[in-house]
Enzyme design. Structure first.
Site, PDB file in Angstrom:
ATOM      1  N   ASP A   1       7.139  -1.502   5.278  1.00  0.00           N
ATOM      2  CA  ASP A   1       6.235  -1.387   4.138  1.00  0.00           C
ATOM      3  C   ASP A   1       6.852  -0.367   3.174  1.00  0.00           C
ATOM      4  O   ASP A   1       6.715   0.845   3.358  1.00  0.00           O
ATOM      5  CB  ASP A   1       4.842  -0.949   4.597  1.00  0.00           C
ATOM      6  CG  ASP A   1       3.863  -0.833   3.423  1.00  0.00           C
ATOM      7  OD1 ASP A   1       4.320  -0.818   2.264  1.00  0.00           O
ATOM      8  OD2 ASP A   1       2.644  -0.741   3.680  1.00  0.00           O
TER       9      ASP A   1
ATOM     10  N   LYS B   1       3.379  -1.799  -5.888  1.00  0.00           N
ATOM     11  CA  LYS B   1       3.327  -0.644  -6.784  1.00  0.00           C
ATOM     12  C   LYS B   1       4.328  -0.739  -7.949  1.00  0.00           C
ATOM     13  O   LYS B   1       4.060  -1.439  -8.900  1.00  0.00           O
ATOM     14  CB  LYS B   1       3.480   0.647  -5.973  1.00  0.00           C
ATOM     15  CG  LYS B   1       2.245   0.878  -5.084  1.00  0.00           C
ATOM     16  CD  LYS B   1       2.001   2.310  -4.680  1.00  0.00           C
ATOM     17  CE  LYS B   1       0.579   2.467  -4.171  1.00  0.00           C
ATOM     18  NZ  LYS B   1       0.446   2.497  -2.725  1.00  0.00           N
TER      19      LYS B   1
ATOM     20  N   PHE C   1      -0.755   4.022   6.416  1.00  0.00           N
ATOM     21  CA  PHE C   1      -1.583   3.504   5.327  1.00  0.00           C
ATOM     22  C   PHE C   1      -0.938   2.229   4.812  1.00  0.00           C
ATOM     23  O   PHE C   1       0.166   2.257   4.283  1.00  0.00           O
ATOM     24  CB  PHE C   1      -1.740   4.504   4.173  1.00  0.00           C
ATOM     25  CG  PHE C   1      -2.612   3.950   3.085  1.00  0.00           C
ATOM     26  CD1 PHE C   1      -3.997   4.051   3.161  1.00  0.00           C
ATOM     27  CD2 PHE C   1      -2.072   3.246   2.013  1.00  0.00           C
ATOM     28  CE1 PHE C   1      -4.814   3.487   2.186  1.00  0.00           C
ATOM     29  CE2 PHE C   1      -2.882   2.677   1.032  1.00  0.00           C
ATOM     30  CZ  PHE C   1      -4.254   2.808   1.118  1.00  0.00           C
TER      31      PHE C   1
HETATM   32  C1  PLP Z   1      -0.497   1.671  -1.908  1.00  0.00           C
HETATM   33  C2  PLP Z   1       0.009   1.161  -0.629  1.00  0.00           C
HETATM   34  C3  PLP Z   1      -0.429  -0.066  -0.106  1.00  0.00           C
HETATM   35  C4  PLP Z   1      -1.528  -0.872  -0.760  1.00  0.00           C
HETATM   36  O1  PLP Z   1      -1.253  -1.232  -2.066  1.00  0.00           O
HETATM   37  P1  PLP Z   1      -2.463  -1.725  -3.024  1.00  0.00           P
HETATM   38  O2  PLP Z   1      -1.765  -2.241  -4.237  1.00  0.00           O
HETATM   39  O3  PLP Z   1      -3.295  -0.508  -3.316  1.00  0.00           O
HETATM   40  O4  PLP Z   1      -3.228  -2.754  -2.291  1.00  0.00           O
HETATM   41  C5  PLP Z   1       0.149  -0.518   1.058  1.00  0.00           C
HETATM   42  N1  PLP Z   1       1.095   0.185   1.690  1.00  0.00           N
HETATM   43  C6  PLP Z   1       1.540   1.370   1.214  1.00  0.00           C
HETATM   44  C7  PLP Z   1       2.606   2.104   1.957  1.00  0.00           C
HETATM   45  C8  PLP Z   1       1.006   1.901   0.055  1.00  0.00           C
HETATM   46  O5  PLP Z   1       1.410   3.088  -0.383  1.00  0.00           O
END
Ligand code: PLP
Length: 424
Positions: free
Chosen positions: A234, A263, A149
């Protein structure tokens, strides 16, 4: 404690109906309407309190209304909020310097949402492949992991294998190759001379807190180094304290070429994301080649620098480790008693609910009625991610609610009764 499903109250019903009537239905929220938050606790519009065990998917690692962050935000709010990057501002430099130091890297590229940080990482990797590595134009590929994700943009959902995230949003962009998560041999086999980067989450959050086998991240690092491929981590959900480390890559003592952060970086107050890396990689981006109107705005930077200071002290990471042990010891006894598997990393857990009890959603609704906010993911899993500032007595209270609900539902399933609907 009284068990009270909030949706039976008229004000809550009304507020939910209003949202339902006027919002696109891209979410299916649990039926609670929150109006206030402080620390790990929130209060709904009827004055009932709930312990926030989701923490906005780790965007609220520092809890609601952290005094130092509110102070930084309030002070900046009255001074200057936005300049665009057409001009410099006095907050961005200190933020970038602090974040680079925290990550042990040279440069920062600020954006807003997590998905934008991922998009930025993809652009940087491709530009690096053509300008530094010498990959033929438009041939660069990026290896991703199944179950990933990385956000919701059209490029990103193109390499998602979650049908809900992916289907009917094509045509999808080329240039991505997907391999099983946690399988370093499959990754090795997928690398070609045109591979620009490997993009992975060190722990897959959305997939249910899936922790790769020990040694996987080290192998990824070794393979990337050996083949001249960028390792992009990520850490948008795993980073900034959640797993008991500043970065989850530290679990294996590994340093990626690019960190993607988001985040919690915005302190739960503003959207703030960043790509962090050394000049030999991030330096490929020249003026005019990437940007964002709000990226690096002084309000976000003022908050971000305080976030980095909180993390640089290291106390929240230690707290996540300590309380994480307590969380693990609290939920592992449920295995075989309504829970089929548990994965814990720091103050973060994926708990697989025995299907005989009902879905993860059903368990989330039962917990909501007891004042504990959690969210299911992928059907049978509930993800636990309280703010790192949670008091240990509150953590114990949450564990008590989990035991009451899961053991209660297991007993009901054993006696052959159908699930009672906590929420209608
Ligand atoms: C939440 C998340 C995203 C996307 O972040 P947004 O601020 O919602 O666009 C990307 N990668 C990971 C691992 C995430 O948990």
């Amino acid at each position: 404690m009284q068990v009270h499903p909030p949706h039976v109250d008229p004000a809550t019903r009304g507020a939910i109906a209003l949202e339902h009537a006027h919002l696109a239905h891209n979410y299916d929220p649990l039926p609670v309407v929150i109006a206030n938050g402080q620390g790990a606790w929130v209060t709904d519009i009827e004055g009932r309190r709930y312990l926030d065990f989701l923490a906005a998917y780790s965007a609220l690692n520092f809890g609601h209304g952290h005094p130092a962050l509110i102070e930084a935000a309030s002070a900046q709010l009255g001074r200057l909020t936005l300049t665009s990057r057409a001009f410099s501002n006095d907050q961005l430099g200190p933020f970038a310097a602090a974040l680079a130091e925290l990550a042990g890297k040279e440069l920062v590229l600020p954006m807003n949402t997590g998905a934008e940080a991922v998009e930025t990482g993809i652009k940087v990797a491709r530009a690096w492949a053509y300008r530094v590595k010498g990959v033929p134009q438009d041939a660069a590929s990026i290896i991703v992991a199944r179950g990933n994700f990385h956000g919701r943009t059209t490029t990103i959902v193109g390499f998602s294998d979650d049908p809900g995230a992916h289907d009917d949003f094509g045509p999808y962009g080329p240039g991505f190759v997907s391999v099983p998560f946690g399988d370093a041999d499959a990754l090795a086999a997928a690398i070609t001379p045109d591979t620009a980067a490997v993009l992975i989450e060190p722990i897959q959050g959305e997939a249910g807190v899936l922790i790769p086998p020990e040694g996987y991240l080290r192998r990824v690092r070794e393979l990337c180094t050996e083949h001249g491929v960028l390792f992009i981590a990520d850490e948008i959900q795993t980073g900034l304290g959640r797993t008991g480390h500043t970065f989850a890559c530290e679990r294996e003592g590994v340093v990626p070429d690019l960190y993607l952060l988001g985040k919690a970086l915005g302190g739960g107050i503003v959207p703030l994301s960043a790509v962090v890396g050394d000049a030999e990689v991030l330096g490929v981006i020249q003026p005019g080649q990437h940007g964002s109107t709000f990226g690096g705005n002084p309000l976000a930077a003022a908050i971000g620098v305080r976030v980095v200071q909180l993390l640089a002290a290291g106390t929240l990471q230690k707290r996540a480790q300590l309380l994480g042990t307590r969380l693990r010891e609290g939920i592992e006894p449920l295995i075989g008693h309504g829970v089929t598997a548990v994965r814990v990393a720091g103050l973060w857990a994926g708990v697989d609910i025995d299907p005989r009890l009902g879905t993860g959603r059903h368990i989330s609704e039962m917990l909501l009625a007891r004042g504990l906010l959690v969210k299911d993911t992928h059907g049978q899993t509930i993800r636990l991610a309280p703010p790192l500032v949670i008091r240990s007595t509150d953590l114990d209270w949450a564990l008590e609610q989990l035991h009451l609900v899961i053991e209660g539902e297991a007993a009901r399933a054993d006696s052959g009764q159908a699930p009672a609907h906590a929420v209608g």
